[in-house]
Design a protein around this motif. Structure first.
Motif, PDB file in Angstrom:
ATOM      1  N   VAL A   1      -0.175 -16.487  -3.206  1.00 30.36           N
ATOM      2  CA  VAL A   1      -1.169 -15.950  -2.281  1.00 30.36           C
ATOM      3  C   VAL A   1      -0.450 -15.436  -1.043  1.00 30.36           C
ATOM      4  CG1 VAL A   1      -3.209 -16.461  -0.879  1.00 30.36           C
ATOM      5  CG2 VAL A   1      -2.938 -17.549  -3.110  1.00 30.36           C
ATOM      6  N   THR A   2      -0.741 -14.207  -0.660  1.00 27.61           N
ATOM      7  CA  THR A   2      -0.160 -13.585   0.515  1.00 27.61           C
ATOM      8  C   THR A   2      -1.286 -13.152   1.441  1.00 27.61           C
ATOM      9  OG1 THR A   2       1.625 -12.715  -0.877  1.00 27.61           O
ATOM     10  CG2 THR A   2       1.390 -11.731   1.288  1.00 27.61           C
ATOM     11  N   GLU A   3      -1.146 -13.454   2.720  1.00 32.28           N
ATOM     12  CA  GLU A   3      -2.136 -13.013   3.703  1.00 32.28           C
ATOM     13  C   GLU A   3      -1.437 -12.146   4.735  1.00 32.28           C
ATOM     14  OE1 GLU A   3      -4.224 -16.398   5.254  1.00 32.28           O
ATOM     15  OE2 GLU A   3      -5.159 -16.832   3.323  1.00 32.28           O
ATOM     16  N   GLU A   4      -1.974 -10.959   4.960  1.00 36.78           N
ATOM     17  CA  GLU A   4      -1.375 -10.007   5.892  1.00 36.78           C
ATOM     18  C   GLU A   4      -2.465  -9.263   6.655  1.00 36.78           C
ATOM     19  OE1 GLU A   4       1.806  -9.872   6.431  1.00 36.78           O
ATOM     20  OE2 GLU A   4       2.540 -10.920   4.649  1.00 36.78           O
ATOM     21  N   LYS A   5      -2.061  -8.627   7.732  1.00 36.37           N
ATOM     22  CA  LYS A   5      -2.932  -7.691   8.453  1.00 36.37           C
ATOM     23  C   LYS A   5      -2.529  -6.294   7.993  1.00 36.37           C
ATOM     24  CE  LYS A   5      -4.597 -10.834  11.338  1.00 36.37           C
ATOM     25  NZ  LYS A   5      -5.605 -11.640  10.705  1.00 36.37           N
ATOM     26  N   GLY A   6      -3.507  -5.406   7.870  1.00 36.04           N
ATOM     27  CA  GLY A   6      -3.190  -4.060   7.420  1.00 36.04           C
ATOM     28  C   GLY A   6      -4.208  -3.056   7.892  1.00 36.04           C
ATOM     29  N   LEU A   7      -4.179  -1.891   7.265  1.00 37.11           N
ATOM     30  CA  LEU A   7      -5.107  -0.807   7.582  1.00 37.11           C
ATOM     31  C   LEU A   7      -5.804  -0.342   6.322  1.00 37.11           C
ATOM     32  CD1 LEU A   7      -3.145   1.548  10.022  1.00 37.11           C
ATOM     33  CD2 LEU A   7      -5.104   0.114  10.566  1.00 37.11           C
ATOM     34  N   LEU A   8      -7.080   0.001   6.458  1.00 36.89           N
ATOM     35  CA  LEU A   8      -7.876   0.564   5.376  1.00 36.89           C
ATOM     36  C   LEU A   8      -8.243   1.977   5.790  1.00 36.89           C
ATOM     37  CD1 LEU A   8      -9.698   0.118   2.769  1.00 36.89           C
ATOM     38  CD2 LEU A   8     -11.520  -0.364   4.389  1.00 36.89           C
ATOM     39  N   MET A   9      -7.985   2.943   4.906  1.00 37.28           N
ATOM     40  CA  MET A   9      -8.347   4.340   5.161  1.00 37.28           C
ATOM     41  C   MET A   9      -9.181   4.836   3.993  1.00 37.28           C
ATOM     42  SD  MET A   9      -4.601   5.428   6.549  1.00 37.28           S
ATOM     43  CE  MET A   9      -3.748   4.255   5.511  1.00 37.28           C
ATOM     44  N   GLU A  10     -10.280   5.524   4.292  1.00 40.90           N
ATOM     45  CA  GLU A  10     -11.159   6.035   3.237  1.00 40.90           C
ATOM     46  C   GLU A  10     -11.439   7.512   3.468  1.00 40.90           C
ATOM     47  OE1 GLU A  10     -14.027   2.550   1.824  1.00 40.90           O
ATOM     48  OE2 GLU A  10     -14.191   2.926   3.983  1.00 40.90           O
ATOM     49  N   LYS A  11     -11.418   8.255   2.377  1.00 46.05           N
ATOM     50  CA  LYS A  11     -11.749   9.682   2.427  1.00 46.05           C
ATOM     51  C   LYS A  11     -12.252  10.095   1.048  1.00 46.05           C
ATOM     52  CE  LYS A  11     -10.092  14.170   3.846  1.00 46.05           C
ATOM     53  NZ  LYS A  11      -8.970  14.953   4.342  1.00 46.05           N
ATOM     54  N   ASN A  12     -13.439  10.669   1.026  1.00 50.44           N
ATOM     55  CA  ASN A  12     -14.060  11.098  -0.228  1.00 50.44           C
ATOM     56  C   ASN A  12     -14.053   9.952  -1.241  1.00 50.44           C
ATOM     57  OD1 ASN A  12     -14.373  13.603   1.010  1.00 50.44           O
ATOM     58  ND2 ASN A  12     -12.474  14.388   0.144  1.00 50.44           N
ATOM     59  N   GLN A  13     -13.456  10.154  -2.397  1.00 46.90           N
ATOM     60  CA  GLN A  13     -13.439   9.155  -3.469  1.00 46.90           C
ATOM     61  C   GLN A  13     -12.138   8.345  -3.482  1.00 46.90           C
ATOM     62  OE1 GLN A  13     -15.885   8.646  -6.212  1.00 46.90           O
ATOM     63  NE2 GLN A  13     -17.082   9.444  -4.522  1.00 46.90           N
ATOM     64  N   MET A  14     -11.448   8.284  -2.323  1.00 43.41           N
ATOM     65  CA  MET A  14     -10.154   7.610  -2.298  1.00 43.41           C
ATOM     66  C   MET A  14     -10.115   6.583  -1.159  1.00 43.41           C
ATOM     67  SD  MET A  14      -6.330   9.234  -2.186  1.00 43.41           S
ATOM     68  CE  MET A  14      -6.523  10.043  -0.620  1.00 43.41           C
ATOM     69  N   THR A  15      -9.569   5.405  -1.466  1.00 37.69           N
ATOM     70  CA  THR A  15      -9.360   4.344  -0.474  1.00 37.69           C
ATOM     71  C   THR A  15      -7.881   3.997  -0.476  1.00 37.69           C
ATOM     72  OG1 THR A  15     -11.561   3.441  -0.904  1.00 37.69           O
ATOM     73  CG2 THR A  15      -9.983   1.986   0.172  1.00 37.69           C
ATOM     74  N   VAL A  16      -7.308   3.854   0.711  1.00 35.73           N
ATOM     75  CA  VAL A  16      -5.894   3.484   0.826  1.00 35.73           C
ATOM     76  C   VAL A  16      -5.791   2.227   1.685  1.00 35.73           C
ATOM     77  CG1 VAL A  16      -3.607   4.200   1.628  1.00 35.73           C
ATOM     78  CG2 VAL A  16      -5.141   5.887   0.610  1.00 35.73           C
ATOM     79  N   LEU A  17      -5.089   1.230   1.178  1.00 40.08           N
ATOM     80  CA  LEU A  17      -4.786  -0.002   1.911  1.00 40.08           C
ATOM     81  C   LEU A  17      -3.296  -0.015   2.192  1.00 40.08           C
ATOM     82  CD1 LEU A  17      -6.460  -3.072   0.145  1.00 40.08           C
ATOM     83  CD2 LEU A  17      -6.656  -2.459   2.547  1.00 40.08           C
ATOM     84  N   THR A  18      -2.891  -0.255   3.439  1.00 40.77           N
ATOM     85  CA  THR A  18      -1.468  -0.357   3.753  1.00 40.77           C
ATOM     86  C   THR A  18      -1.212  -1.661   4.498  1.00 40.77           C
ATOM     87  OG1 THR A  18      -1.632   0.792   5.876  1.00 40.77           O
ATOM     88  CG2 THR A  18      -1.197   2.154   3.941  1.00 40.77           C
ATOM     89  N   PHE A  19      -0.076  -2.273   4.208  1.00 38.93           N
ATOM     90  CA  PHE A  19       0.337  -3.480   4.921  1.00 38.93           C
ATOM     91  C   PHE A  19       1.822  -3.705   4.686  1.00 38.93           C
ATOM     92  CE2 PHE A  19      -1.073  -4.788   0.756  1.00 38.93           C
ATOM     93  CZ  PHE A  19      -0.141  -5.727   0.336  1.00 38.93           C
ATOM     94  N   SER A  20       2.413  -4.550   5.523  1.00 40.19           N
ATOM     95  CA  SER A  20       3.832  -4.901   5.391  1.00 40.19           C
ATOM     96  C   SER A  20       3.946  -6.400   5.264  1.00 40.19           C
ATOM     97  CB  SER A  20       4.616  -4.438   6.615  1.00 40.19           C
ATOM     98  OG  SER A  20       4.569  -3.039   6.710  1.00 40.19           O
ATOM     99  N   GLU A  21       4.983  -6.842   4.555  1.00 44.14           N
ATOM    100  CA  GLU A  21       5.231  -8.282   4.421  1.00 44.14           C
ATOM    101  C   GLU A  21       6.723  -8.544   4.550  1.00 44.14           C
ATOM    102  OE1 GLU A  21       4.229  -9.663   0.314  1.00 44.14           O
ATOM    103  OE2 GLU A  21       3.823  -7.560  -0.042  1.00 44.14           O
ATOM    104  N   GLN A  22       7.071  -9.764   4.966  1.00 45.14           N
ATOM    105  CA  GLN A  22       8.462 -10.189   5.098  1.00 45.14           C
ATOM    106  C   GLN A  22       8.755 -11.203   4.004  1.00 45.14           C
ATOM    107  OE1 GLN A  22      10.592  -9.275   7.734  1.00 45.14           O
ATOM    108  NE2 GLN A  22       9.078  -8.029   8.769  1.00 45.14           N
ATOM    109  N   ASN A  23       9.948 -11.111   3.398  1.00 47.20           N
ATOM    110  CA  ASN A  23      10.326 -12.117   2.405  1.00 47.20           C
ATOM    111  C   ASN A  23      11.079 -13.261   3.092  1.00 47.20           C
ATOM    112  OD1 ASN A  23      12.997 -11.283   2.768  1.00 47.20           O
ATOM    113  ND2 ASN A  23      13.102 -10.186   0.834  1.00 47.20           N
ATOM    114  N   GLU A  24      11.545 -14.218   2.300  1.00 42.13           N
ATOM    115  CA  GLU A  24      12.219 -15.390   2.872  1.00 42.13           C
ATOM    116  C   GLU A  24      13.541 -15.034   3.551  1.00 42.13           C
ATOM    117  OE1 GLU A  24      13.074 -15.414  -1.641  1.00 42.13           O
ATOM    118  OE2 GLU A  24      11.403 -14.944  -0.321  1.00 42.13           O
TER     119      GLU A  24
END
Length: 144
Positions: free
Chosen positions: A24-47
């Motif tokens: 399970v990963t929890e992050e903050k990100g951005l949601l972008m929507e346009k017409n029939q498309m949704t984009v989710l972006t986020f960054s994560e750090q590994n160990e």
């Protein structure tokens, strides 16, 4: 294109015979929507404190997961179709073959969280395929 700050919870289940691995990963990100498309972006750090940027594009009949940084891949999911890609990370490169069984998407609304569910099998470097279930839930961040 509207950019909405969101909280993202990503749950990855890998089922292999009698074993079940859950991450399970929890992050903050951005949601972008346009017409029939949704984009989710986020960054994560590994160990090792290395960053991976994720860019998930959701369309009515397919999902694309593009990751760059410590991990690099471009995985495509289309229901009932087989896709291939290359997964690169600090330990080397693997060939991935994916068979997507099911994609379910629920759009983010004012009183309802968004949710993306993908059920699929993946074979790494020709090994026996393993079942995967990816669930990404996201909710709008409070602007307080």
């Amino acid at each position: 294109m509207n950019k909405t700050p969101v909280s993202i919870t990503m749950t990855m289940e890998i089922i292999d015979d009698d074993n079940k691995e859950i991450t399970v990963t929890e992050e903050k990100g951005l949601l972008m929507e346009k017409n029939q498309m949704t984009v989710l972006t986020f960054s994560e750090q590994n160990e090792y404190n290395e960053r991976t940027d994720s860019f998930i594009t959701i369309q009515p009949d397919k999902v694309s997961v593009k990751r760059s940084g410590a991990v690099s891949m471009h995985q495509k999911f289309t229901e009932k179709q087989r896709t291939e890609n290359v997964y690169r990370h600090q330990f080397g490169t693997m060939h991935m073959e994916t068979m997507t069984e099911q994609i379910q998407y629920q759009q983010l609304e004012k009183k309802r969280n968004g949710k993306l569910f993908i059920s699929y099998t993946t074979s790494l470097n020709g090994a026996d395929p393993r079942r995967h279930r990816l669930t990404i839930q996201f909710s709008q961040e409070d602007n307080r």
